[in-house]
Design a protein around this motif. Sequence first.
Motif, short mmCIF file in Angstrom:
data_model
loop_
_atom_site.label_atom_id
_atom_site.label_comp_id
_atom_site.label_asym_id
_atom_site.label_seq_id
_atom_site.Cartn_x
_atom_site.Cartn_y
_atom_site.Cartn_z
N SER A 127 -9.12 41.09 -88.88
CA SER A 127 -9.58 41.54 -87.57
C SER A 127 -10.30 40.41 -86.84
CB SER A 127 -10.50 42.75 -87.73
OG SER A 127 -11.01 43.16 -86.49
N THR A 128 -11.08 39.64 -87.56
CA THR A 128 -11.78 38.49 -86.95
C THR A 128 -10.78 37.44 -86.51
OG1 THR A 128 -13.76 38.91 -88.26
CG2 THR A 128 -13.51 36.69 -87.36
N VAL A 129 -9.75 37.21 -87.30
CA VAL A 129 -8.70 36.26 -86.93
C VAL A 129 -8.05 36.71 -85.63
CG1 VAL A 129 -6.41 35.36 -87.56
CG2 VAL A 129 -8.23 35.50 -89.28
N ARG A 130 -7.69 38.00 -85.56
CA ARG A 130 -7.06 38.53 -84.33
C ARG A 130 -8.00 38.40 -83.15
NH1 ARG A 130 -4.87 41.89 -88.31
NH2 ARG A 130 -6.52 43.45 -88.13
N GLY A 131 -9.30 38.58 -83.36
CA GLY A 131 -10.28 38.42 -82.29
C GLY A 131 -10.33 37.00 -81.76
N HIS A 132 -10.31 36.03 -82.67
CA HIS A 132 -10.30 34.62 -82.24
C HIS A 132 -9.05 34.33 -81.40
CE1 HIS A 132 -13.78 33.08 -84.31
NE2 HIS A 132 -13.34 33.46 -85.50
N ILE A 133 -7.91 34.82 -81.87
CA ILE A 133 -6.66 34.57 -81.16
C ILE A 133 -6.66 35.27 -79.80
CG2 ILE A 133 -4.16 34.98 -81.22
CD1 ILE A 133 -4.42 34.59 -84.33
N TYR A 134 -7.15 36.50 -79.77
CA TYR A 134 -7.22 37.25 -78.51
C TYR A 134 -8.09 36.50 -77.49
CZ TYR A 134 -8.54 40.76 -75.11
OH TYR A 134 -8.78 41.43 -73.94
N ARG A 135 -9.27 36.06 -77.92
CA ARG A 135 -10.18 35.37 -76.99
C ARG A 135 -9.61 34.05 -76.51
NH1 ARG A 135 -13.39 38.11 -80.35
NH2 ARG A 135 -13.62 36.43 -81.87
N LEU A 136 -8.94 33.32 -77.39
CA LEU A 136 -8.30 32.07 -76.98
C LEU A 136 -7.18 32.33 -75.97
CD1 LEU A 136 -8.20 30.27 -80.40
CD2 LEU A 136 -9.18 29.31 -78.31
N ARG A 137 -6.36 33.36 -76.24
CA ARG A 137 -5.30 33.69 -75.29
C ARG A 137 -5.88 34.05 -73.94
NH1 ARG A 137 -1.99 38.32 -77.61
NH2 ARG A 137 -1.32 38.31 -75.45
N ASP A 138 -6.97 34.80 -73.95
CA ASP A 138 -7.62 35.21 -72.71
C ASP A 138 -8.17 34.00 -71.95
OD1 ASP A 138 -8.65 37.30 -70.92
OD2 ASP A 138 -10.62 36.72 -71.69
N ARG A 139 -8.86 33.12 -72.66
CA ARG A 139 -9.45 31.94 -72.01
C ARG A 139 -8.41 31.00 -71.44
NH1 ARG A 139 -12.96 30.43 -76.66
NH2 ARG A 139 -12.13 28.35 -76.39
N LEU A 140 -7.28 30.87 -72.14
CA LEU A 140 -6.25 29.92 -71.71
C LEU A 140 -5.15 30.58 -70.89
CD1 LEU A 140 -6.04 27.78 -74.93
CD2 LEU A 140 -7.20 27.23 -72.80
N GLY A 141 -5.23 31.88 -70.68
CA GLY A 141 -4.24 32.58 -69.87
C GLY A 141 -2.87 32.66 -70.52
N ALA A 142 -2.83 32.71 -71.85
CA ALA A 142 -1.56 32.78 -72.57
C ALA A 142 -1.23 34.25 -72.87
CB ALA A 142 -1.65 31.99 -73.87
N ASN A 143 0.01 34.62 -72.67
CA ASN A 143 0.44 36.00 -72.91
C ASN A 143 0.88 36.24 -74.35
OD1 ASN A 143 0.01 36.99 -70.26
ND2 ASN A 143 1.84 35.88 -69.61
N THR A 144 1.31 35.20 -75.04
CA THR A 144 1.79 35.33 -76.42
C THR A 144 1.15 34.27 -77.29
OG1 THR A 144 3.65 33.82 -76.12
CG2 THR A 144 4.05 36.15 -75.59
N ARG A 145 1.28 34.44 -78.59
CA ARG A 145 0.77 33.43 -79.52
C ARG A 145 1.52 32.12 -79.37
NH1 ARG A 145 -1.22 36.12 -85.05
NH2 ARG A 145 -2.41 37.80 -84.14
#
Length: 93
Positions: free
Chosen positions: A48-66
């Motif tokens: 869950s923490t891993v997914r949170g890091h990825i979610y926040r990075l996607r949000d900050r960088l405006g990325a829709n997918t991994r």
Amino acid sequence: MGQRRGYHRQWGPREPGPPRPREWEVLLLLRQGLEDEEIARRLGITASTVRGHIYRLRDRLGANTRAELLRRIPWEQCPPGLQPPEAGDQGHL
């Protein structure tokens, strides 16, 4: 109405800066094609923490997918101590 992109309801606007050290660790393992559970096991955190890091990075960088996230990461800014050895360098530690 949903949350605005790049805005945290408690802390306000998110700065788009480079990834933080733990985020780099997650990204490097994600780049190797590892699943969330394996990344979590290697880093001693929860999936869950891993997914949170990825979610926040996607949000900050405006990325829709991994995949898009991995394309947008400024890899040249990765701290040298976190970068995996180049292919062929593994025996020269």
